[in-house]
Design a protein around this motif. Structure first.
Motif, short mmCIF file in Angstrom:
data_model
loop_
_atom_site.label_atom_id
_atom_site.label_comp_id
_atom_site.label_asym_id
_atom_site.label_seq_id
_atom_site.Cartn_x
_atom_site.Cartn_y
_atom_site.Cartn_z
N ALA A 173 0.83 -1.21 0.00
CA ALA A 173 0.00 0.00 0.00
C ALA A 173 0.86 1.26 0.00
CB ALA A 173 -0.93 0.00 1.21
N ALA A 174 1.94 1.25 0.78
CA ALA A 174 2.85 2.40 0.81
C ALA A 174 3.49 2.63 -0.56
CB ALA A 174 3.92 2.19 1.87
N GLY A 175 3.84 1.54 -1.23
CA GLY A 175 4.41 1.69 -2.58
C GLY A 175 3.42 2.27 -3.56
N ALA A 176 2.16 1.85 -3.47
CA ALA A 176 1.13 2.41 -4.35
C ALA A 176 0.90 3.88 -4.06
CB ALA A 176 -0.17 1.62 -4.20
N LEU A 177 0.88 4.24 -2.78
CA LEU A 177 0.71 5.64 -2.43
C LEU A 177 1.88 6.48 -2.94
CD1 LEU A 177 -0.91 7.80 -0.79
CD2 LEU A 177 0.71 7.36 1.06
N GLN A 178 3.08 5.96 -2.79
CA GLN A 178 4.25 6.68 -3.29
C GLN A 178 4.15 6.94 -4.78
OE1 GLN A 178 8.50 5.80 -1.98
NE2 GLN A 178 8.53 4.92 -4.02
N LYS A 179 3.66 5.96 -5.53
CA LYS A 179 3.49 6.14 -6.97
C LYS A 179 2.40 7.16 -7.26
CE LYS A 179 2.98 3.59 -11.28
NZ LYS A 179 2.84 2.25 -11.91
N ALA A 180 1.32 7.15 -6.47
CA ALA A 180 0.25 8.14 -6.66
C ALA A 180 0.76 9.55 -6.39
CB ALA A 180 -0.92 7.81 -5.73
N VAL A 181 1.58 9.71 -5.36
CA VAL A 181 2.14 11.02 -5.03
C VAL A 181 3.10 11.49 -6.12
CG1 VAL A 181 3.70 12.19 -3.44
CG2 VAL A 181 1.82 10.81 -2.54
N ARG A 182 3.89 10.56 -6.63
CA ARG A 182 4.89 10.92 -7.62
C ARG A 182 4.29 11.28 -8.97
NH1 ARG A 182 7.39 6.44 -7.57
NH2 ARG A 182 6.71 5.61 -9.59
N THR A 183 3.22 10.57 -9.36
CA THR A 183 2.66 10.75 -10.70
C THR A 183 1.38 11.58 -10.73
OG1 THR A 183 1.34 8.72 -10.55
CG2 THR A 183 3.62 8.52 -11.37
N GLY A 184 0.68 11.67 -9.59
CA GLY A 184 -0.60 12.36 -9.56
C GLY A 184 -1.73 11.58 -10.19
N ARG A 185 -1.55 10.29 -10.41
CA ARG A 185 -2.57 9.46 -11.06
C ARG A 185 -3.53 8.86 -10.05
NH1 ARG A 185 1.69 6.22 -14.99
NH2 ARG A 185 2.24 7.98 -16.36
N LEU A 187 -5.20 5.71 -10.43
CA LEU A 187 -5.15 4.26 -10.28
C LEU A 187 -4.25 3.81 -9.14
CD1 LEU A 187 -6.04 1.50 -11.25
CD2 LEU A 187 -4.19 1.55 -12.97
N PRO A 188 -3.02 4.36 -8.98
CA PRO A 188 -2.21 3.93 -7.83
C PRO A 188 -2.88 4.23 -6.50
CG PRO A 188 -0.85 5.09 -9.44
CD PRO A 188 -2.27 5.29 -9.86
N LEU A 189 -3.63 5.32 -6.41
CA LEU A 189 -4.31 5.66 -5.17
C LEU A 189 -5.42 4.65 -4.88
CD1 LEU A 189 -4.36 7.76 -2.90
CD2 LEU A 189 -6.07 9.01 -4.22
N ILE A 190 -6.14 4.24 -5.91
CA ILE A 190 -7.16 3.20 -5.74
C ILE A 190 -6.51 1.88 -5.34
CG2 ILE A 190 -8.94 1.84 -6.91
CD1 ILE A 190 -9.72 4.73 -6.38
N THR A 191 -5.38 1.57 -5.96
CA THR A 191 -4.65 0.35 -5.62
C THR A 191 -4.21 0.38 -4.17
OG1 THR A 191 -3.84 0.22 -7.90
CG2 THR A 191 -2.70 -1.11 -6.26
N ARG A 231 -11.45 14.77 -4.01
CA ARG A 231 -12.33 13.80 -4.67
C ARG A 231 -11.67 12.43 -4.79
NH1 ARG A 231 -13.62 18.02 -8.56
NH2 ARG A 231 -12.23 16.95 -10.01
N ARG A 232 -10.43 12.43 -5.21
CA ARG A 232 -9.73 11.16 -5.38
C ARG A 232 -9.52 10.46 -4.05
NH1 ARG A 232 -5.09 12.05 -10.08
NH2 ARG A 232 -6.57 12.38 -11.80
N LEU A 233 -9.26 11.25 -3.02
CA LEU A 233 -9.06 10.67 -1.70
C LEU A 233 -10.35 10.03 -1.19
CD1 LEU A 233 -6.81 10.41 0.45
CD2 LEU A 233 -7.81 12.42 1.55
N LEU A 234 -11.49 10.68 -1.41
CA LEU A 234 -12.77 10.11 -1.01
C LEU A 234 -13.07 8.81 -1.75
CD1 LEU A 234 -14.99 13.32 -0.73
CD2 LEU A 234 -14.19 11.86 1.14
N LEU A 235 -12.77 8.78 -3.03
CA LEU A 235 -12.98 7.57 -3.82
C LEU A 235 -12.11 6.43 -3.32
CD1 LEU A 235 -14.27 6.11 -6.19
CD2 LEU A 235 -12.51 7.10 -7.68
N SER A 236 -10.83 6.73 -3.07
CA SER A 236 -9.93 5.71 -2.54
C SER A 236 -10.38 5.24 -1.17
CB SER A 236 -8.50 6.26 -2.46
OG SER A 236 -7.61 5.31 -1.92
N GLY A 237 -10.89 6.17 -0.34
CA GLY A 237 -11.39 5.79 0.97
C GLY A 237 -12.59 4.87 0.89
N ALA A 238 -13.47 5.13 -0.07
CA ALA A 238 -14.63 4.25 -0.26
C ALA A 238 -14.19 2.84 -0.67
CB ALA A 238 -15.56 4.85 -1.32
#
Length: 429
Positions: A173-185, A187-191, A231-238
């Motif tokens: 999960a930390a790796g996926a978050l790191q990718k989301a932070v780095r790229t702004g995408r 999908l990694p945040l959902i992952t 918005r993306r954070l709420l979606l990932s939280g859901a």
């Protein structure tokens, strides 16, 4: 993958500026990296698998694993017995790999322990990838060595305890978050949310301890507009909530006469198991909180708590060898990077791993008791901070100036702390 700049823009260990490299393009590995990683993974596999035929099989979990391997009903619901009359006092997710292994290879001690050794090696490999993308190859190598030889990690990866699966999934999960932070995408945040939800299936509410840190890092550092971030954070939280509660919802919706009784509850409710027995009762004197069975506290340790628990004579030698270095790395990095842009990826990494360490330390300190092996989830954070911190200090040392003193100072601090921790007169109780 961009090589992340440090406060000093020079250095030969991956922490230098390369402003024209795309953020999502992998950095070509140095000649020594793959052999070094292979050697570390080989040592980890040998260390975790050694004596697997005589592994420390928890008798309670071991009985459930054998039952789960013989019945699909017991497998899904975590039946403690083959007839499926009562469940474990945990969610069954952490033991599904064990049950599958026993189903394939037979009821052998090594078959039950094998998935945990594999999970341990995978965690080392994943941490290497994550730290390398964040702080470079030198930091990644130090982090993997630190994690591999952390005593509680080596011991736990030969036992049928759910913390090995929890740690692996949270590192993913930390790796996926790191990718989301780095790229702004997105999908990694959902992952990331999916991984945290799966981690919940292994050890319930403990998996959610990283969420405040993940939210903070995402909102402070991701390169998107504030509304889009929210918005993306709420979606990932859901997604996190849905995956986390999926088993409990299925068990709750299944008629009581069609499934085992939920252990550790007074009302046969899986949500009482999650939020009562394995939740509120760990921070309350009320043993019956949220439907937990009476006398819950009598079934678990009441030691290893308080603000000194991570460095006491029982827990300290298992996890705390590099704890001062990890704390020094976080504080120093945040000070040195304080004037960098909001999206600075190096500072984001130190926030991520430092927050992971801080939140778990606080929660363990205020709970009503912890087994020493609970601290295994701290090992990846301490290892990542050790690798990232030493790489940062090394880069400053090569650059010269007053900051070059930080590397030898950090080494002296770590050696002095190790001697103190190993001292027979160590007095923290």
């Amino acid at each position: 993958m961009a090589v992340i700049p440090t406060a000093q823009s020079t250095g030969s260990h991956g922490l230098r500026r390369e402003p024209h490299r795309r953020a999502d393009r992998p950095q070509a590995p140095a000649r020594w990296e793959r052999p070094a990683l292979a050697a570390v993974l080989g040592v980890a596999a040998l260390l975790y698998a050694w004596g697997m035929g005589h592994a420390a099989i928890h008798p309670y979990y071991g009985a459930a694993i054998r039952s789960m391997a013989t019945s699909w009903r017991a497998f899904f619901f975590g039946g403690l017995d083959t007839s499926g009359s009562i469940t474990l006092d945990k969610l069954p997710g952490a033991f599904w790999p064990d049950a599958v292994s026993v189903w394939i290879f037979g009821p052998h001690t090594w078959a039950a322990a094998l998935p945990h050794a594999i999970e341990g090696v995978l965690t080392v490999w994943l941490l290497h990838r994550i730290v390398r993308a964040w702080a470079g190859p030198f930091a990644a190598l130090i982090a993997t060595l630190t994690l591999t030889f952390t005593p509680v990690t080596a011991a736990l990866n030969r036992a049928t305890i759910p913390d090995t699966a929890l740690t692996l999934l949270l590192v993913a999960a930390a790796g996926a978050l790191q990718k989301a932070v780095r790229t702004g995408r997105l999908l990694p945040l959902i992952t990331c949310g999916v991984w945290v939800g799966l981690a919940f299936q292994t050890k319930m509410l403990q998996a959610w301890l990283v969420l405040p840190v993940f939210v903070m890092v995402h909102q402070l550092t991701v390169p998107n507009a504030p509304l889009q971030r929210a918005r993306r954070l709420l979606l990932s939280g859901a997604v996190t909530l849905a995956v986390s509660c999926s088993w409990a919802l299925i068990a709750w919706a299944t008629p009581a006469d069609s499934r085992p009784y939920v252990d550790a509850t007074s009302n046969n409710n899986p949500f009482s198991l999650v939020f009562g027995y394995n939740g509120l009762s760990r921070f309350s004197d009320d043993d019956t909180a949220f439907g937990a069975v009476p006398a819950t506290a009598a079934s678990r340790t009441t030691g290893n708590t308080g603000w000194g628990m991570l460095v006491n004579h029982t827990v300290g030698p298992q996890i705390a060898w590099f704890l001062p270095l990890a704390v020094l790395a976080v504080v120093t990095a945040l000070l040195w990077r304080s004037r960098e842009p909001r999206t600075d990826p190096l500072r984001a990494g130190f926030l991520l791993w430092g927050g992971w360490l801080a939140v778990h330390a606080v929660v363990f300190s205020v709970s009503n008791g912890n087994h020493p092996y609970y601290t295994a989830v701290l090992a990846p954070a301490i290892a990542a901070l050790t690798g990232g911190g030493l790489a940062l200090f090394w880069s400053a040392y090569e650059a010269g100036g007053r900051r070059r003193l930080w590397l030898p100072s950090a080494i002296v601090l770590t050696v002095a702390w190790a001697l103190l921790l190993d001292s027979p007169t160590w007095f923290v109780s």
